[in-house]
Design an enzyme around this catalytic site. Structure first.
Site, short mmCIF file in Angstrom:
data_model
loop_
_atom_site.label_atom_id
_atom_site.label_comp_id
_atom_site.label_asym_id
_atom_site.label_seq_id
_atom_site.Cartn_x
_atom_site.Cartn_y
_atom_site.Cartn_z
N CYS A 1 0.74 -1.22 0.15
CA CYS A 1 0.12 -0.01 0.19
C CYS A 1 0.88 1.09 0.06
O CYS A 1 2.32 0.95 0.29
CB CYS A 1 -0.94 0.17 1.23
SG CYS A 1 -2.11 -1.15 1.48
N GLY B 1 -0.28 0.32 -4.90
CA GLY B 1 -1.70 -0.33 -4.70
C GLY B 1 -2.92 0.20 -5.67
O GLY B 1 -2.93 1.32 -5.77
N ASN C 1 0.24 1.00 5.68
CA ASN C 1 1.01 0.28 4.90
C ASN C 1 1.90 -0.59 5.39
O ASN C 1 2.72 -0.40 6.47
CB ASN C 1 2.02 1.13 3.95
CG ASN C 1 3.32 0.27 3.13
OD1 ASN C 1 4.30 0.45 2.93
ND2 ASN C 1 2.75 -0.81 2.71
N GLY C 2 1.63 -2.08 5.20
CA GLY C 2 2.39 -3.04 5.90
C GLY C 2 1.43 -4.34 6.53
O GLY C 2 0.43 -4.24 5.82
N CYS D 1 12.57 -3.81 4.41
CA CYS D 1 12.50 -4.84 3.14
C CYS D 1 13.33 -4.65 1.93
O CYS D 1 13.30 -3.67 1.42
CB CYS D 1 10.99 -4.43 2.79
SG CYS D 1 10.46 -5.30 1.56
N TYR E 1 11.97 -4.65 -6.28
CA TYR E 1 10.83 -4.57 -7.29
C TYR E 1 9.75 -3.41 -6.98
O TYR E 1 9.34 -2.86 -7.75
CB TYR E 1 9.94 -5.82 -7.04
CG TYR E 1 8.75 -5.86 -7.69
CD1 TYR E 1 8.54 -5.85 -9.13
CD2 TYR E 1 7.52 -5.89 -6.97
CE1 TYR E 1 7.21 -5.96 -9.69
CE2 TYR E 1 6.34 -5.64 -7.48
CZ TYR E 1 6.11 -5.71 -8.70
OH TYR E 1 4.92 -6.01 -9.33
N ASP F 1 12.83 -8.64 -12.61
CA ASP F 1 13.37 -8.46 -11.00
C ASP F 1 13.33 -9.85 -10.36
O ASP F 1 14.01 -9.96 -9.35
CB ASP F 1 12.61 -7.31 -10.42
CG ASP F 1 11.20 -7.51 -10.42
OD1 ASP F 1 10.65 -7.76 -11.24
OD2 ASP F 1 10.75 -8.02 -9.13
N CYS G 1 15.32 -7.16 5.99
CA CYS G 1 14.59 -8.52 6.08
C CYS G 1 14.73 -9.01 4.76
O CYS G 1 14.30 -8.32 3.73
CB CYS G 1 13.04 -7.89 6.33
SG CYS G 1 12.12 -9.45 6.22
P1 AMP Z 1 5.90 -14.92 -12.46
O1 AMP Z 1 6.54 -15.15 -13.66
O2 AMP Z 1 4.16 -15.25 -12.45
O3 AMP Z 1 6.44 -15.54 -11.28
O4 AMP Z 1 5.91 -13.26 -12.06
C1 AMP Z 1 7.00 -12.63 -12.21
C2 AMP Z 1 6.61 -11.15 -12.30
O5 AMP Z 1 5.85 -10.81 -11.25
C3 AMP Z 1 7.83 -10.39 -12.43
O6 AMP Z 1 7.72 -9.53 -13.37
C4 AMP Z 1 7.53 -9.54 -11.23
O7 AMP Z 1 8.27 -8.10 -11.71
C5 AMP Z 1 6.38 -9.56 -10.80
N1 AMP Z 1 6.14 -9.65 -9.40
C6 AMP Z 1 7.06 -9.89 -8.22
N2 AMP Z 1 6.54 -9.86 -7.12
C7 AMP Z 1 5.43 -9.17 -7.12
C8 AMP Z 1 4.09 -8.84 -6.46
N3 AMP Z 1 4.56 -8.98 -5.06
N4 AMP Z 1 3.23 -8.20 -6.95
C9 AMP Z 1 2.99 -8.21 -8.22
N5 AMP Z 1 3.95 -8.65 -9.01
C10 AMP Z 1 5.00 -9.15 -8.66
#
Ligand code: AMP
Length: 462
Positions: free
Chosen positions: A2, A28, A102-103, A236, A242, A346, A436
């Protein structure tokens, strides 16, 4: 996941909060809200949807006053519904108070159970509401003292903004999981989850709110208190990988530069002979630039992203996410056909998006597809405010990197090491200096306790 913003000391505080929420929209996209005060009473507007859709000129005009807080939400605790939209604003015998969070509170279920047993009636299913009940029950006299009293009973991750009729209070939890920064523009104070909001508001970055710090802004100016016992920080590391916007700084350091270094380091750890380096936009851009610079392989845009969609992961149902990948990304054949392609992202969570991306690049005629990830394998779900699926759904929890490569149908796969990640974030040595990294290491700094009721149920059925 958030974003929060707070503004104090401006005749158009709600308008500034509104602009700030635009800058925080990436944190968010489910709902957004603003609460403003004119010194007499709090007024609130919140709704499901994007900032752009929610706040009309009429709505903003109603949010009169010189101070405001705002929130963009992506649910990590509580369902995605209007009643859980924030800020949560309540009247109680001590006055009115609104909160944006946020958290994630790790003892929320336990707190809720206790409060409900004592007669509290909850209006939402969000963990944040427990804080409001604790504030209302506190015997302290001032808002900052009530907030401190409430938060001493809470464990977990929180960057919070509170607003009463005449005070803005911002708090970062003692471990500092989520970021929070303080800015100023003339006589206006601003607190924001990320510094990118300051650019838009033309506010100057003053400093980060420190882990365990409470910043109070009112008619007497700004002051700082440290109401909690000091704890080792656990900021974090995934914000760096990301979540945060690359034009933000966290704890004084540029997110963009750190990501570029992650890409450089990735090129050193996982080199490959290739013709072109492309990012998965937007999350892989800075790291792909770093990879290209370090390896000398030309950088290009091999995938186009439609900006008219939210992040695909954001939609809660699996069905929509799959559909979303195709809508969101499209290959640039000109860049990819006949090439050996390094594609940089990422992180890999479930692996489903990445698999489609590899297929898309190959479908556009690439000869080889080498996937490079600018973080270590994601092996643990986040309990402190980032939405990640259950451990079983995390592909790296179940599979080795070689098995993941096979699943993605990539020619090679390389993840950045944890040491490489820290070298990139710290700018020099590869040690964990107060972060973390539970999602990469499975080392959780605070454990979730099972609520008593669940334990009891297990006993009976088990
Ligand atoms: P997947 O291939 O389904 O594992 O999705 C990977 C993608 O999800 C990457 O492009 C990441 O940038 C993105 N991603 C990683 N963590 C999150 C998150 N918590 N929420 C939304 N997207 C994420």
């Amino acid at each position: 996941m958030c974003g929060v913003i707070g503004v104090y000391g401006h005749p158009e505080a709600a308008n500034l909060a509104y602009l700030g929420l635009y800058a925080l929209q990436h944190r968010g996209q489910e709902s957004a809200g603003i609460v403003a005060t004119d010194g007499e009473r709090l007024r609130s507007a919140k709704e499901m949807g994007h900032v752009n859709d929610i706040f009309t000129a009429d709505r903003l005009r109603e949010l009169r006053g010189y101070a405001a807080i705002g929130h963009v939400r992506y649910s990590t605790a509580g369902d995605s519904s209007k009643r859980n939209a924030q800020p949560i604003a309540v009247d109680y015998f001590g006055g009115s108070v609104a909160v944006g969070h946020n958290g994630n509170l790790v003892n929320a279920a336990e707190l809720r159970e206790r409060l409900e047993a004592e007669g509290a009636i909850f209006q939402t299913t969000a963990d944040t509401e427990a804080i409001v009940h604790l504030i209302a029950r506190s015997r302290e006299q001032t808002l900052p003292a009530r907030v401190a009293d409430a938060l001493r009973q809470v464990r977990g991750a929180y960057s919070l903004v509170f607003l009463s009729q005449d005070q803005l209070v911002a708090v970062r939890d003692p471990m500092g999981f989520r970021p929070l920064a303080l800015g100023k523009s003339k006589d206006t104070w601003v607190v924001s989850s990320e510094t990118c909001a300051f650019e838009l508001l033309e506010a100057e970055f003053v400093r980060d709110v420190e882990p365990g710090e409470m910043v109070i802004v009112d008619g007497n100016g700004v002051r700082s208190e440290r109401p909690f016992a000091a704890q080792p920080p656990h900021r974090c590391v995934f914000e760096w990988v990301y979540f945060a916007r690359p034009d933000s700084t966290i704890d004084g350091n540029s997110v963009y530069r750190a990501r570029e270094r992650m890409g450089r380091r990735l090129a050193v750890e996982h080199p490959v002979q290739a013709d072109v380096v492309i990012p998965v936009p937007d999350s892989g851009v800075a790291a792909a630039i770093g990879y290209a610079r370090e390896s000398g392989i030309p950088y290009d845009q091999g995938l186009m992203r439609s900006h008219y969609m939210g992040r695909t992961f954001i939609e809660p149902s699996q069905h929509i996410r799959h559909f979303g990948v195709k809508l969101k990304l499209s290959p640039v054949r000109e860049v990819l056909t006949g090439k050996r392609v390094v594609v940089v992202d990422d992180s890999i969570v479930r692996g489903t998006t990445s698999r489609k991306i590899v297929g898309m690049i190959r479908g556009a005629g690439a000869r080889e597809v080498h996937m490079r990830i600018s973080s270590p394998p994601t092996v643990g779900p986040c309990r402190y405010g980032i939405d990640t699926p259950t451990r079983e759904e995390l592909i790296a929890f179940k599979k080795t990197p070689e098995e993941i490569r096979h699943f993605l149908e990539a020619d090679s796969l390389g993840y950045l090491s944890l040491e490489g990640l820290y070298t990139s974030v710290n700018g020099s040595e590869g040690a964990n200096k107060g972060f973390c990294d539970a999602c990469f290491s499975n080392a959780y700094p605070i454990n979730i306790q099972q609520p008593a009721r669940l334990r009891q149920l297990r006993l009976i059925t088990g």
